[in-house]
Write a protein that holds these residues in place. Sequence first.
Motif, PDB file in Angstrom:
ATOM      1  N   HIS A 149       0.845  -1.193   0.000  1.00  0.00           N
ATOM      2  CA  HIS A 149       0.000   0.000   0.000  1.00  0.00           C
ATOM      3  C   HIS A 149       0.885   1.249   0.000  1.00  0.00           C
ATOM      4  O   HIS A 149       0.954   2.000   0.973  1.00  0.00           O
ATOM      5  CB  HIS A 149      -0.926  -0.006   1.221  1.00  0.00           C
ATOM      6  CG  HIS A 149      -1.928  -1.108   1.200  1.00  0.00           C
ATOM      7  ND1 HIS A 149      -3.282  -0.890   1.204  1.00  0.00           N
ATOM      8  CD2 HIS A 149      -1.774  -2.464   1.151  1.00  0.00           C
ATOM      9  CE1 HIS A 149      -3.924  -2.049   1.174  1.00  0.00           C
ATOM     10  NE2 HIS A 149      -3.022  -3.015   1.143  1.00  0.00           N
ATOM     11  N   GLY A 150       1.580   1.427  -1.111  1.00  0.00           N
ATOM     12  CA  GLY A 150       2.487   2.558  -1.220  1.00  0.00           C
ATOM     13  C   GLY A 150       3.077   2.627  -2.611  1.00  0.00           C
ATOM     14  O   GLY A 150       2.593   1.983  -3.547  1.00  0.00           O
ATOM     15  N   ILE A 151       4.129   3.397  -2.763  1.00  0.00           N
ATOM     16  CA  ILE A 151       4.734   3.656  -4.063  1.00  0.00           C
ATOM     17  C   ILE A 151       5.814   2.614  -4.346  1.00  0.00           C
ATOM     18  O   ILE A 151       6.760   2.463  -3.579  1.00  0.00           O
ATOM     19  CB  ILE A 151       5.327   5.070  -4.107  1.00  0.00           C
ATOM     20  CG1 ILE A 151       4.238   6.115  -3.800  1.00  0.00           C
ATOM     21  CG2 ILE A 151       5.945   5.357  -5.462  1.00  0.00           C
ATOM     22  CD1 ILE A 151       4.768   7.522  -3.669  1.00  0.00           C
ATOM     23  N   VAL A 152       5.652   1.910  -5.462  1.00  0.00           N
ATOM     24  CA  VAL A 152       6.603   0.880  -5.880  1.00  0.00           C
ATOM     25  C   VAL A 152       7.143   1.256  -7.257  1.00  0.00           C
ATOM     26  O   VAL A 152       6.380   1.540  -8.178  1.00  0.00           O
ATOM     27  CB  VAL A 152       5.928  -0.508  -5.935  1.00  0.00           C
ATOM     28  CG1 VAL A 152       6.936  -1.573  -6.367  1.00  0.00           C
ATOM     29  CG2 VAL A 152       5.320  -0.873  -4.580  1.00  0.00           C
ATOM     30  N   SER A 153       8.451   1.244  -7.410  1.00  0.00           N
ATOM     31  CA  SER A 153       9.062   1.661  -8.673  1.00  0.00           C
ATOM     32  C   SER A 153       8.967   0.570  -9.730  1.00  0.00           C
ATOM     33  O   SER A 153       8.606  -0.575  -9.445  1.00  0.00           O
ATOM     34  CB  SER A 153      10.541   2.009  -8.450  1.00  0.00           C
ATOM     35  OG  SER A 153      11.307   0.824  -8.274  1.00  0.00           O
ATOM     36  N   ILE A 158      10.440  -0.589  -3.121  1.00  0.00           N
ATOM     37  CA  ILE A 158       9.438   0.169  -2.363  1.00  0.00           C
ATOM     38  C   ILE A 158       9.994   1.564  -2.091  1.00  0.00           C
ATOM     39  O   ILE A 158      10.936   1.729  -1.321  1.00  0.00           O
ATOM     40  CB  ILE A 158       9.088  -0.533  -1.048  1.00  0.00           C
ATOM     41  CG1 ILE A 158       8.456  -1.895  -1.327  1.00  0.00           C
ATOM     42  CG2 ILE A 158       8.135   0.329  -0.218  1.00  0.00           C
ATOM     43  CD1 ILE A 158       8.217  -2.726  -0.082  1.00  0.00           C
ATOM     44  N   HIS A 159       9.426   2.560  -2.750  1.00  0.00           N
ATOM     45  CA  HIS A 159       9.906   3.935  -2.579  1.00  0.00           C
ATOM     46  C   HIS A 159       9.392   4.539  -1.275  1.00  0.00           C
ATOM     47  O   HIS A 159      10.165   5.122  -0.504  1.00  0.00           O
ATOM     48  CB  HIS A 159       9.459   4.785  -3.772  1.00  0.00           C
ATOM     49  CG  HIS A 159       9.828   6.230  -3.661  1.00  0.00           C
ATOM     50  ND1 HIS A 159      11.135   6.661  -3.649  1.00  0.00           N
ATOM     51  CD2 HIS A 159       9.061   7.347  -3.534  1.00  0.00           C
ATOM     52  CE1 HIS A 159      11.159   7.977  -3.530  1.00  0.00           C
ATOM     53  NE2 HIS A 159       9.908   8.414  -3.455  1.00  0.00           N
ATOM     54  N   PHE A 160       8.079   4.374  -1.017  1.00  0.00           N
ATOM     55  CA  PHE A 160       7.516   4.955   0.202  1.00  0.00           C
ATOM     56  C   PHE A 160       6.195   4.289   0.531  1.00  0.00           C
ATOM     57  O   PHE A 160       5.345   4.120  -0.344  1.00  0.00           O
ATOM     58  CB  PHE A 160       7.307   6.463   0.023  1.00  0.00           C
ATOM     59  CG  PHE A 160       6.750   7.172   1.243  1.00  0.00           C
ATOM     60  CD1 PHE A 160       7.281   6.944   2.514  1.00  0.00           C
ATOM     61  CD2 PHE A 160       5.703   8.076   1.127  1.00  0.00           C
ATOM     62  CE1 PHE A 160       6.770   7.593   3.630  1.00  0.00           C
ATOM     63  CE2 PHE A 160       5.193   8.735   2.234  1.00  0.00           C
ATOM     64  CZ  PHE A 160       5.727   8.491   3.487  1.00  0.00           C
ATOM     65  N   VAL A 161       6.021   3.886   1.785  1.00  0.00           N
ATOM     66  CA  VAL A 161       4.746   3.372   2.295  1.00  0.00           C
ATOM     67  C   VAL A 161       4.329   4.281   3.453  1.00  0.00           C
ATOM     68  O   VAL A 161       4.880   4.173   4.558  1.00  0.00           O
ATOM     69  CB  VAL A 161       4.848   1.913   2.784  1.00  0.00           C
ATOM     70  CG1 VAL A 161       3.489   1.415   3.266  1.00  0.00           C
ATOM     71  CG2 VAL A 161       5.386   1.009   1.681  1.00  0.00           C
TER      72      VAL A 161
END
Length: 397
Positions: A149-153, A158-161
């Motif tokens: 549940h966050g930003i995945v490149s 995982i960039h940011f959760v």
Amino acid sequence: MITGDAAYIKKLNRGLILSKIIENDGISRADLSKITGLNKATISVQVADLLEEELLVEGQQEHKNLGRRPIILSLNRKAGYALGIDLDKGQVIFNLTDLLGYPVHTETVQLETTNYEEILDLLSTYIRDFKSRCQESAYGIIGVVVGVHGIVSSEEIIHFVPQLQWRNQNLKADLEKKIAVKVFVENNANLTAFAERVYKHNQSDHLLSITMQSGIGLGMMTNGNILKGFHGYAGEIGHMIVVPDGEPCPCGNQGCWERYAAESSFFRELAEKYGRHNADFHDIQAWLDAKDPVMHELIDCFIKYISIGLNNVINLYNPEVIVLNSELLRLYPDAVKKIKARLTSTISHYDELLVSDFGKQACVMGACVYGIKNFLEISDLNLQVTDEKLAAAGEYF
């Protein structure tokens, strides 16, 4: 113009054959040749390879006509298993399916920590357990897909959760170091959209799925593929500002859509109105059934903010199908009708708006079929999991 050597063409034909066998829920060699346009010799060679690899099984179809019964080719659903994981704040959902996407085992584990290393160890332990359960099959666990549940490149970093406050974590590599299994890491909204496309809306080439639980995420399917954007960060629609200078958001902005239209925001508001910090969906259903005026006021406000964001989304993407994934909206029969009533712009166009039937299982269902698609190396996966077929599936372990 697409060109390729003989091996590449063979791979394309193999994928086409597998996808049509799955789509037709079993088919004869002759009919397979007709619908694919491949000659009988190509079909024969490819099928022989797939039977030897234990990916196909043969059976005979019952028919009343005289003569020899045709041999039907079907996917060997028990040749391997896909493991989908929904990693959210406070809980992890594990879902194991066969190669046709039928659930074999589902388990929910509560999380008491947000620490990356502790959660990594927990995931590793459960994956090993599932792997041991499947070791008697031809391929075992064919892939583990983790929904975040966050930003995945695009590189699956995982960039940011926001909910876990994780930054720049390589969960894929860390899990693969601990366990000898192929791991994919993907945004949860993308996997939810993939589940809707594979299981429900096979013919929709422009589908949007909006997840609305702990935050708001947007999964976009275009021509059968997930639309990820340049870096893989597309779909963070929950951080679209709908109230200037509004409530602060963990992302650093103020007035983000998910601060007003995610289920987590609804429960915060509910706690303030009722003084209940442990209320759940059963309580909400009871208040709705009792026609509690405060609850209906909260729902109307929730729908208002959903509609504001949806108006922007529709104007941006002009979707064919919009699926809202929300347990709360499923409790309220008039939800879609009331949302549509607020989408009054003459320039906003879409064909269908509905609430998902999958609920909290959508992400893990999408994760499993994402793993299956990658394992089988097919371009288009269409599955039909019905209650009748589920009942006939039987026990696996």
